[in-house]
Enzyme design. Structure first.
Site, PDB file in Angstrom:
ATOM      1  N   LYS A 125      23.829  54.731 100.994  1.00 48.38           N
ATOM      2  CA  LYS A 125      24.471  53.540 100.421  1.00 48.38           C
ATOM      3  C   LYS A 125      24.898  52.638 101.565  1.00 48.38           C
ATOM      4  O   LYS A 125      25.035  53.075 102.721  1.00 48.38           O
ATOM      5  CB  LYS A 125      25.696  53.926  99.584  1.00 48.38           C
ATOM      6  N   ASP A 165      22.990  46.098  94.730  1.00 41.98           N
ATOM      7  CA  ASP A 165      24.146  46.655  94.029  1.00 41.98           C
ATOM      8  C   ASP A 165      25.020  45.451  93.692  1.00 41.98           C
ATOM      9  O   ASP A 165      24.523  44.320  93.630  1.00 41.98           O
ATOM     10  CB  ASP A 165      24.871  47.687  94.911  1.00 41.98           C
TER      11      ASP A 165
END
Length: 450
Positions: A125, A165
């Site tokens: 991430k 995201d």
């Protein structure tokens, strides 16, 4: 179990003040406590200790020029958590709340989520504490170019493949990809979520929301029920929430609510989903503007929310679908949902339920679809994009949608069977945690001490 307590104590001491990361680790390890007692091979090989430590953490400065010619500085992150099952895979989040704890919790969850898909994907991430909401297109472009100027050296089509995201959509991915191509002179599948004109996959924007709907449908089907006529509370108004609402509408469910940063929109008769999507995705308007065309709805501003939670969870409904952000369902929100006879929750956001709320749900046998399973549709479709890029092919949207449905149904079947083996088939949280952990842990065992 003393072993888990020791690991959690070590995680807390070595990651001070990283509350979100610790919460994610504690939720998983506490859940699989008994499983680890039965399977002591993981303890003997320190699999858990290795799993909670990222393989690589990168933090870097991102300097850029605003439209007035002033130098601005943000902090960038990339956490490469686990490559046991494949290249690191996970999105980039641009939001003021991004810090090391948030990125690490998202990365840890991503490892298990990607494992549940059954696809060859590791977990990672990244992101930055940059807010694209109040910036011009030129400012966003300059920021993305500066961010990629550092990030490019850490990523690659077979190494680490970021995606979007919160705050990172097709526009941002396009700018990031352009800078990567400029620096490396490679047109590769190093990023997913690309615009279709840059070899992005069809349905990537819709995939996470659609995937939540497919997973929820499987949950209800397992109980001999369906979405038809179910009254649903949805939080958020980003891609996940909007495309979930669209798919729920196609399933003849009734969508009662959604929310944005300004407040909560609610209609007891059900929202006009097409209008909500038009307001948010086409006009970029606020949800409160819905009242201009539908007087039977109500809008509650954020400053009028209950002091102990979120307005969106204070209405009667059959199903709750948190799709905004982490820890959005508090203990009192959970109590309100239970009191209003809402006994099915399916998580569209990452870790949207606080530990206290999770406890309330468990005490009242709430049927809960955990985020690491329910919102895996986005990363699954990212893998489809990687496959299309590697083979230089383009799949039609019907083909992508069919594959997405298969993956979501497979995830549900996997975790329900696992849950039944160790508890009961409706404890999907336990099933997801054990099934995800087992796939990653077994791969780690086979690769030796690395």
């Amino acid at each position: 179990m003393e072993y888990i307590e020791q690991v959690l104590k070590s995680v807390k001491s070595s990651n001070p003040n990283e509350t979100e990361f610790y919460q994610a680790v504690e939720e998983v390890l506490s859940s699989i406590n008994q499983y680890l007692e039965i399977n002591d091979k993981y303890q003997k090989n320190s699999i858990v200790e290795r799993l909670v430590e990222p393989e690589r953490q990168v933090i870097f400065r991102v300097p850029w020029l605003d439209d007035l010619g002033n130098v601005q500085v943000n902090r960038g992150f990339r956490i490469e958590f686990s490559s046991s099952l494949g290249p690191f895979k996970g999105g980039l989040r641009f939001h003021p709340s991004v810090n090391q704890s948030v990125v690490k919790f998202l990365g840890f969850e991503q490892v298990l989520k990607n494992a549940l898909t059954g696809l060859p994907l590791g977990g990672g991430k990244g992101g930055a504490d940059f807010n694209p909401k109040d910036k011009s297109d030129h400012e966003i472009m300059r920021f993305c170019q500066s961010y990629m100027t550092e990030l490019f050296r850490h990523i690659g089509a077979n190494t680490d493949v970021p995606a979007g995201d919160i705050g990172v959509g097709a526009r941002e991915i396009g700018y990031l990809f352009g800078q990567y191509k400029r620096i490396t002179n490679q047109f590769s599948g190093v990023l997913t979520g690309k615009p279709e004109s840059l070899n992005g996959s069809s349905l990537r924007t819709e995939a996470t929301g659609y995937g939540v709907a497919y997973f929820l449908s499987a949950m209800l089907d397992a109980k001999g029920d369906s979405l038809t006529g179910k009254r649903c509370l949805v939080s958020g108004a980003g891609n996940v929430a909007l495309y979930l609402m669209k798919k729920l509408d196609e399933y003849d469910a009734v969508i009662l609510s959604c929310s944005d940063s300004k407040g909560t929109l609610y209609s007891k008769n059900g929202l006009d989903v097409k209008l909500v999507m038009h307001l948010k995705s086409e006009r970029g308007a606020e949800l409160r503007d819905y009242l201009n065309e539908h007087k039977d709805a109500e809008f509650t501003p954020v400053n009028q929310y209950p002091s102990d939670g979120h307005q969106v969870w204070r209405y009667e409904a059959d199903i709750a679908l948190p799709c905004a952000t982490q820890n959005e369902i508090t203990k009192d929100d959970a109590k309100a949902l239970v009191e209003n006879r809402c006994l099915t929750v399916c998580e569209g956001a990452n870790m949207p339920t606080t530990p206290e709320a999770m406890k309330i749900f468990k005490e009242h046998n709430v049927y809960l679809g955990p985020s690491k399973a329910a919102n895996a549709g986005g990363v699954a479709t990212s893998q489809f994009e990687m496959a299309q890029n590697a083979s230089m092919q383009k799949w039609q949207s019907e083909q992508v949608d069919e594959k997405l449905q298969q993956v979501m149904k497979s995830i549900f079947n996997t975790i329900s069977v696992t849950a039944k083996q160790y508890s009961n088939e409706h404890d999907l949280v336990l099933g997801a945690n054990i099934a995800g952990f087992e796939r990653v842990a077994d791969a780690m065992l086979k690769q030796g001490v690395v």
